[in-house]
Design a protein around this motif. Structure first.
Motif, mmCIF file in Angstrom:
data_model
loop_
_atom_site.group_PDB
_atom_site.id
_atom_site.type_symbol
_atom_site.label_atom_id
_atom_site.label_comp_id
_atom_site.label_asym_id
_atom_site.label_seq_id
_atom_site.Cartn_x
_atom_site.Cartn_y
_atom_site.Cartn_z
ATOM 1 N N CYS A 1 -70.203 62.690 -23.901
ATOM 2 C CA CYS A 1 -71.610 62.229 -23.401
ATOM 3 C C CYS A 1 -71.602 61.316 -22.483
ATOM 4 O O CYS A 1 -72.427 61.109 -21.436
ATOM 5 N N ARG A 2 -71.046 60.216 -22.649
ATOM 6 C CA ARG A 2 -71.012 58.987 -21.724
ATOM 7 C C ARG A 2 -70.352 58.968 -20.465
ATOM 8 O O ARG A 2 -70.838 58.526 -19.382
ATOM 9 N N GLU B 1 -72.667 61.238 -18.579
ATOM 10 C CA GLU B 1 -73.795 60.440 -18.091
ATOM 11 C C GLU B 1 -73.495 59.809 -16.583
ATOM 12 O O GLU B 1 -74.246 59.398 -15.689
ATOM 13 N N GLY C 1 -79.988 58.259 -21.954
ATOM 14 C CA GLY C 1 -78.651 58.824 -21.570
ATOM 15 C C GLY C 1 -78.677 60.236 -20.841
ATOM 16 O O GLY C 1 -78.984 60.148 -19.531
ATOM 17 N N LEU C 2 -78.186 61.305 -21.256
ATOM 18 C CA LEU C 2 -78.002 62.515 -20.614
ATOM 19 C C LEU C 2 -79.627 63.156 -19.809
ATOM 20 O O LEU C 2 -79.383 63.911 -19.331
#
Length: 567
Positions: free
Chosen positions: A284-285, A288, A565-566
């Motif tokens: 996920c990071r 992003e 985030g996303l």
């Protein structure tokens, strides 16, 4: 001579009344009322003066109720409607005070009440199962049922009535079908109701349009419905099988739509729950930073962990984080991929892992199944199939919401304990821990209630035997009795897999809710390879971190709403 009973059945607020009247008009027969309730002043009733060998009934029964309680039905027509519009229609029809009396619905507005009802069911008699459960009970029938979409009746009524006539074994001309549609149009029925002074019908009739949810539901409400009902919605054509974007706000299209040129990360996380969450967060990071979608696949056929779709347990709070790959696998196979050795094999490769601290590699090429997280890639699809723990799991939980059925089971278990408790986590299969020292301390303390989360049945039995004056609680089923770790799965996916995964997730939360948490240090390693460099198991570390981070618990158990985030 007995009449031939035709039943028009569907989930509440799916256009049942209109469809029932259409079928009766097509057959030139009466609508007798609601099936099995002769005293019910059903609003669909009309045409009592029509003489016919047929009679039509309206119903909301599930297939199980219909097939076991009413054996004299000639034929049944199932009317189905987009659940997002069912929510809007239901919210405009049902009174909020009625919702407040429902045992399982605890919200302040009709829309949110209907979202919960459609997604999870409620105590309202005909909504006691979710939309998906109701629909799937009919879609699984291979004979004797005709499924008709409400939207198709609206947009291509003539063709749908021809289907219905053919199913019922009657012939109708184009003119007869057009007359039927005109007589039962919303404008005609509303006009007749006004002329008769029929207030009940006037209040009951709304717009009858499709895709009303676009102007009525918030993005997170749409997302929750789509996640909860995705399998049946996709099967019925309400969702694209392609990767989709629900849209960022109420000014845009809330319905899912394909995203041309989008790029993706397919993460197949391995290991226990902490490892899995850490690998999801890692992807996920990276997503992003690079503008990619993340697709979580925890049910890959050639994997040895979890063995079920993540979206059976959690909802995604972020529109670019998809918790299942089941609707997109075919599309992924066609994408250009890194590692390139997986081209054409994204859904069929197998893995090797010869040493505990070495990465998973593709069995054929021996190439690592991952990518460099410090650099960008031109490929449309990146695949990451690895394990590894750490502290990132807590951040991953902020992106998730626990599903309603798991929340209800958590509430039940907490209620059974009935008060404050000390919690103990004991990993004692591949890891061996110093649980005897922890147990001795608890024997001296003699607390009123102790909750034990363990993977070993012998450990739970030892706590119950030693703590004679303490109520000892343990809810997990299928614990190891031979020392084999239970988080490593093999064989076919069964209901036992869901039970095992649910118990692990709820054990984690029960540990976090304790007023005192006792964790057991690792003393020995009986797994593959050398002893891992850790004092506590990953699950223990996650439980301790979660207990110290009440904000994460709050969001994990709350409705979808947080944005970062996303998004």
């Amino acid at each position: 001579m007995a009449k031939r009973a035709i039943v028009v059945v569907g989930y509440p607020k799916s256009g049942n009344t209109w469809a029932t009247r259409l079928v009766a008009q097509l057959l030139d027969c009466p609508v007798r009322g609601f099936l099995g309730e002769p005293e019910n002043e059903e609003i669909a009733i009309e045409g009592s003066d029509r003489i016919s060998e047929y009679e039509v009934f309206k119903a909301h029964h599930s297939w199980e109720m219909l097939s076991t309680s009413f054996t004299s039905i000639h034929k049944a027509i199932y009317i189905v409607r987009d659940p997002r519009d069912v929510v809007v229609s239901g919210a405009n029809y049902f009174d909020i005070e009625k919702f407040k009396s429902f045992r399982d619905v605890k919200v302040d507005g009709e829309l949110e009440a209907m979202v919960e009802t459609v997604c999870y069911g409620s105590s309202y008699p005909w909504c006691n199962v979710s939309w998906s459960q109701h629909v799937s009970s009919y879609l699984s029938r291979s004979y004797g049922i005709l499924v008709v979409r409400y939207e198709d009746l609206l947009n291509s009524g003539k063709e749908q009535l021809k289907r219905i006539a053919s199913f019922l074994g009657v012939e109708r001309s184009d003119q007869e079908i057009e007359t039927c549609l005109e007589a039962q149009s919303f404008d005609a029925v509303r006009k007749n109701a006004v002329e008769r002074g029929d207030l009940k019908n006037q209040e009951f009739l709304r717009e009858g349009k499709a895709r009303q949810y676009l102007d009525s539901l918030a993005a997170e409400q749409i997302r929750e419905i789509e996640l909860s009902c995705s399998r049946e919605m996709s099967r019925l054509g309400y969702l694209s099988a392609a990767i989709v974007d629900p849209g960022p706000g109420k000014d845009s299209h809330h319905g899912r739509r394909p995203v041309p040129g989008a790029k993706f990360i397919l993460v197949r996380p391995q290991g226990g729950l902490n490892d899995m969450l850490c690998q999801i967060e890692k992807c996920c990071r990276y997503a992003e930073q690079t503008g990619r979608y993340v697709i979580v696949d925890t049910n890959y056929e050639n994997s040895h962990y979890f063995h079920d779709d993540f979206d059976k347990y959690f909802l995604s709070a972020q529109r670019k984080l998809l918790l299942s790959s089941r609707n997109v696998l075919e599309g992924l196979e066609k994408m250009n991929v890194f590692p390139g050795v997986l081209s054409g094999r994204v859904n069929s490769y197998t893995t090797d892992k010869k040493e505990p601290r070495k990465p998973f590699v593709d069995s054929l090429s021996k190439e690592e199944i991952s990518f460099d997280f410090s650099k960008p890639y031109a490929e449309q699809l990146l695949v990451h199939h690895q394990l590894g723990g750490g502290d990132m799991s807590l951040s991953s939980l902020l992106r998730l919401r626990l599903k309603k059925d798991l929340k209800l089971e958590l509430e039940r278990r907490l209620a059974e304990i009935g008060g404050d408790y000390i919690a103990v986590h004991v990993r004692h299969t591949d890891y061996q821990t110093n649980y005897v020292d922890v147990l001795k301390a608890l024997v001296e303390l003699s607390p009123p209630r102790v909750f034990v989360a363990s993977d070993n049945q012998f450990v739970v039995d030892a706590f119950r035997a030693a703590l004679k004056n303490t109520k000892v609680f343990s809810f997990a089923r299928g614990l190891s009795s031979n020392g084999e770790p239970i988080h490593i799965a093999s064989g076919p996916r069964t209901e036992e897999v869901f039970v095992r995964n649910q118990d692990a997730i709820l054990d984690l939360l029960m540990l976090a809710f304790a007023y005192d948490l006792r964790l057991c240090k690792v003393s020995e390693w009986k797994g593959f390879g050398d002893m891992p460099d850790t004092s506590y198991s990953g699950f223990s570390i996650l439980a301790g971190n979660l207990r110290s981070s009440k904000i994460v618990l709050k969001y994990l158990l709350s409705p979808i709403g947080i944005r970062f985030g996303l998004d």
